[in-house]
Design a protein around this motif. Structure first.
Motif, PDB file in Angstrom:
ATOM      1  N   ALA A  21       0.852  -1.198   0.000  1.00 46.73           N
ATOM      2  CA  ALA A  21       0.000   0.000   0.000  1.00 46.73           C
ATOM      3  C   ALA A  21       0.880   1.237   0.000  1.00 46.73           C
ATOM      4  CB  ALA A  21      -0.919   0.017   1.219  1.00 46.73           C
ATOM      5  N   GLU A  22       0.335   2.337  -0.452  1.00 51.11           N
ATOM      6  CA  GLU A  22       0.966   3.651  -0.307  1.00 51.11           C
ATOM      7  C   GLU A  22      -0.095   4.719  -0.520  1.00 51.11           C
ATOM      8  OE1 GLU A  22       3.727   5.262  -3.170  1.00 51.11           O
ATOM      9  OE2 GLU A  22       3.185   3.721  -4.629  1.00 51.11           O
TER      10      GLU A  22
ATOM     11  N   GLU B 116      -5.343   7.331   4.304  1.00 55.48           N
ATOM     12  CA  GLU B 116      -5.687   6.255   3.381  1.00 55.48           C
ATOM     13  C   GLU B 116      -5.014   4.945   3.794  1.00 55.48           C
ATOM     14  OE1 GLU B 116      -5.998   9.211  -0.552  1.00 55.48           O
ATOM     15  OE2 GLU B 116      -4.312   7.830  -0.298  1.00 55.48           O
ATOM     16  N   VAL B 117      -3.774   5.042   4.208  1.00 54.79           N
ATOM     17  CA  VAL B 117      -3.035   3.841   4.597  1.00 54.79           C
ATOM     18  C   VAL B 117      -3.622   3.234   5.864  1.00 54.79           C
ATOM     19  CG1 VAL B 117      -0.791   3.021   5.443  1.00 54.79           C
ATOM     20  CG2 VAL B 117      -0.912   4.512   3.433  1.00 54.79           C
ATOM     21  N   GLN B 118      -4.021   4.095   6.798  1.00 52.59           N
ATOM     22  CA  GLN B 118      -4.568   3.605   8.059  1.00 52.59           C
ATOM     23  C   GLN B 118      -5.801   2.727   7.858  1.00 52.59           C
ATOM     24  OE1 GLN B 118      -4.845   7.393  10.286  1.00 52.59           O
ATOM     25  NE2 GLN B 118      -3.945   6.272  12.014  1.00 52.59           N
ATOM     26  N   SER B 119      -6.591   3.053   6.855  1.00 54.37           N
ATOM     27  CA  SER B 119      -7.838   2.327   6.632  1.00 54.37           C
ATOM     28  C   SER B 119      -7.714   1.211   5.599  1.00 54.37           C
ATOM     29  CB  SER B 119      -8.928   3.311   6.182  1.00 54.37           C
ATOM     30  OG  SER B 119      -8.529   3.976   4.994  1.00 54.37           O
ATOM     31  N   ASN B 120      -6.499   0.990   5.104  1.00 54.34           N
ATOM     32  CA  ASN B 120      -6.308  -0.035   4.081  1.00 54.34           C
ATOM     33  C   ASN B 120      -6.368  -1.422   4.724  1.00 54.34           C
ATOM     34  OD1 ASN B 120      -4.801  -1.955   2.315  1.00 54.34           O
ATOM     35  ND2 ASN B 120      -4.504  -0.127   1.047  1.00 54.34           N
TER      36      ASN B 120
ATOM     37  N   ARG C 151      -5.328  -4.350   3.776  1.00 54.45           N
ATOM     38  CA  ARG C 151      -4.090  -5.125   3.702  1.00 54.45           C
ATOM     39  C   ARG C 151      -3.077  -4.665   4.747  1.00 54.45           C
ATOM     40  NH1 ARG C 151      -1.623  -6.104  -2.095  1.00 54.45           N
ATOM     41  NH2 ARG C 151      -0.498  -7.633  -0.807  1.00 54.45           N
ATOM     42  N   VAL C 152      -3.088  -3.375   5.031  1.00 54.66           N
ATOM     43  CA  VAL C 152      -2.182  -2.856   6.059  1.00 54.66           C
ATOM     44  C   VAL C 152      -2.616  -3.347   7.433  1.00 54.66           C
ATOM     45  CG1 VAL C 152      -1.270  -0.780   7.154  1.00 54.66           C
ATOM     46  CG2 VAL C 152      -1.608  -0.833   4.672  1.00 54.66           C
TER      47      VAL C 152
END
Length: 592
Positions: free
Chosen positions: A562-563, A568-572, A574-575
């Motif tokens: 992810a990037e 946006e990253v916080q809610s991904n 996969r992250v």
């Protein structure tokens, strides 16, 4: 004030000593003083190699022989002026120093000592057994001595010339070691990886140290040959190499006055015990062990604390002034990584990773332990080469470039595990960061020409400015290793900023910091960003990452998953899965 007085005081002392020797009529006493000068020359160069650059050498007898036999063959076989022959012999010894330095790129520590020992033994065998050229035990007679008004120098003149030569050597090496090259040598001894990361060309610095030691030792050998007008293989023994090393270690390796103290004391001991060679060798071995284990700082180290100047607080501007400009203004792409892959056998810490870094942004590279973050930082800075892919910085391909070259282009870094030069002061650590930005060369530094003095002053002022930025100007003269861990992190950051980076890579800068120190670090990084430096940081503290980052890249097992912006990253998903894992269905668990 003391620095300004040093030159006239040395000149005055040399003039007084040389004048006093003119009234001494005993050739035996004059011979002892002359040998003190010879051994000082050997030890002064050896101190640069061992005491500053930290390179172990046991081949100085071979370099002594290079100078002695070079001047012998030149003056007996040609009509070259003896003074010119002395200069040529010094040059030949310097070339031998380069020859010894060649293996230093691949071997270190005791292995390097063994290589230099082999060189000394080979030279000893050559001069002892190649009798057609070097005369063996019979030696070479009729070596033309130095002359004055077409007359050979008298014993008093030899001693006077030796004293003057020692004074000149001391002043030149003092200039060299108190400036850009001296700091580079000390960084080699402390940590070669950190040294290259601040722009020091490690291999070239090693070669310079070997050449300095070779030239001074070669001059010493040439002086002995010309003063005696005779040289044979008995002068070139392994014991001579041990004695030269002992001069440095006993006097005080790394001290500018250690070689002088060692030369005076050990030459007197050598003269007193000349009738008992076996006792000499036993005593030298004992003193060598004593210096290594009981008195590691040598004789000068015992008294250093009495002459050490107390550290003084520096009055500078307000900490963190945003007027400190480091990188240029601008927008657009700064670094592009395309398909970067690294494999160590079957392990792949980076697999086809691609991303872009923008000017003026704070980027974060995050992921669980073992995700390949530090490996990516090391590939970007040249510490390890990528197996596949392309890394372009400022529009140029940097894959495969040496570390110092990438630093010079404008990429600075800190390390996950602190790599400070702990024995150096905070100020010297930061000044080392400016090494690649200084343009004064070897001879300009040694002669301390106006340009070299000007750059040294400018480097010091810039280092103090950066220490002011990180709030450490009041600790400039403290040893870097004596500071608390959190402050050492700031010193390393200031050192990286001193390289004048356009891109700063931080490998876990908040590791080991408490919450208050982490919050202060975040504020400091924002200030650094406003100074024109783009940042890429590897970090596990998510509060820090999400509060100051403009763009976040996430790795998991070497793969970019992810990037985007922090929110946006916080809610991904996969992250979240990579960090927290995912619950398996009950049926799958029962089946398992």
């Amino acid at each position: 004030m003391k620095d300004r007085l040093h030159f006239p005081l040395v000149v005055l002392a040399a003039a007084i000593l040389a004048g006093a020797m003119s009234f001494v009529g005993n050739d035996y006493y004059l011979r002892i003083v002359f040998m003190m000068c010879v051994y000082y020359l050997c030890a002064a160069g050896m101190n640069v190699l061992v005491g500053y650059a930290g390179q172990k050498s046991l081949g100085q007898a071979g370099l002594f022989a290079a100078g002695a036999y070079a001047v012998a063959l030149i003056t007996t076989g040609t009509e070259v002026n003896p003074w010119l022959a002395l200069v040529i012999a010094a040059g030949i010894s310097g070339l031998c120093g380069v020859l010894i330095a060649l293996p230093s790129l691949r071997v270190k520590g005791p292995y390097l000592a063994m290589v230099t020992l082999a060189f000394g033994i080979v030279v000893e065998k050559i001069v002892g057994e190649w009798t057609e050229v070097f005369g063996g035990a019979t030696g070479i007679y009729g070596i033309r001595p130095l002359t004055w008004d077409d007359e050979p120098l008298t014993s008093q003149q030899w001693v006077g010339f030796g004293i003057v030569l020692c004074a000149v050597t001391h002043l030149l090496l003092r200039n060299l070691l108190r400036g850009r090259f001296g700091r580079a040598f000390l960084s080699l001894q402390a940590d070669e990886i950190a040294s290259s990361s601040v722009g020091v060309r490690v291999y070239r610095a090693k070669v310079i140290a070997f050449v300095v030691a070779a030239v001074t030792c070669g001059i010493a050998g040439a002086l002995v040959a010309q003063q005696n007008q005779y040289i044979n293989s008995d002068f070139i023994t392994f014991h001579l190499s041990i004695f030269i090393l002992l001069l440095v270690l006993f006097g005080g390796a790394g001290s500018q006055y250690g070689p002088l103290v060692g030369a005076v004391i050990l030459t007197l001991i050598d003269a007193l015990l000349a009738r008992w060679p076996s006792v000499q060798h036993f005593l030298y071995g004992f003193l060598l062990l004593f210096a290594l284990y009981v008195m590691p700082g040598g004789v000068t180290g015992l008294f250093a604390k009495w002459f050490r100047r107390p550290a003084q607080a520096l009055q500078t501007g307000s900490a963190g002034s945003e007027s400190t400009r480091i990188g240029p203004k601008g927008e657009g792409e700064l670094l592009i990584a395309q398909g970067v892959t690294k494999h160590f056998g079957g392990v792949k810490p980076a697999q086809n990773v691609s991303f872009q870094l923008q000017r003026g942004h704070i980027h974060a590279l995050i992921g669980p332990n073992g995700a390949g973050k530090s490996t990516m930082i090391n590939m970007l800075t040249g510490l390890i080469p990528p197996s596949e892919g392309s890394i372009r910085f400022l529009g140029q391909e940097i894959s495969g470039r040496p570390v110092y070259s990438i630093c010079c282009m404008g990429m600075g870094r800190t390390f996950q595990n602190l790599r400070l030069f702990a024995e150096l002061s905070v100020l010297d650590n930061v000044m080392l960061g400016r090494h690649s930005r200084m343009t004064n060369g070897f001879f300009a530094s040694m002669l301390m020409l106006p340009n070299a003095r000007k750059q040294e002053v400018a480097t010091r002022d810039r280092a103090l400015q950066l220490l002011d930025l990180v709030g450490l100007s009041h600790l400039a003269h403290q040893p870097a290793g004596s500071l608390p861990y959190g402050l050492q992190r700031r010193v390393e950051l200031a050192r990286a900023l001193a390289t004048e980076p356009q891109l700063l890579l931080l490998d876990e800068p908040a590791a080991g910091l408490n919450p208050q120190e982490t919050a202060e670090l975040g504020q400091l990084l924002v200030r650094v960003g406003k100074c024109g430096v783009s940042i890429l940081m590897v970090e596990h503290h998510m509060d820090l990452v999400m509060s100051i980052s403009d763009h976040v890249i996430v790795l998991d097992y070497g793969v970019k998953i992810a990037e985007g912006k922090p929110s946006e990253v916080q809610s991904n998903p996969r992250v979240v899965e990579a960090y927290l894992g995912v619950d398996e269905p009950e049926g799958a668990t029962a089946t398992a």
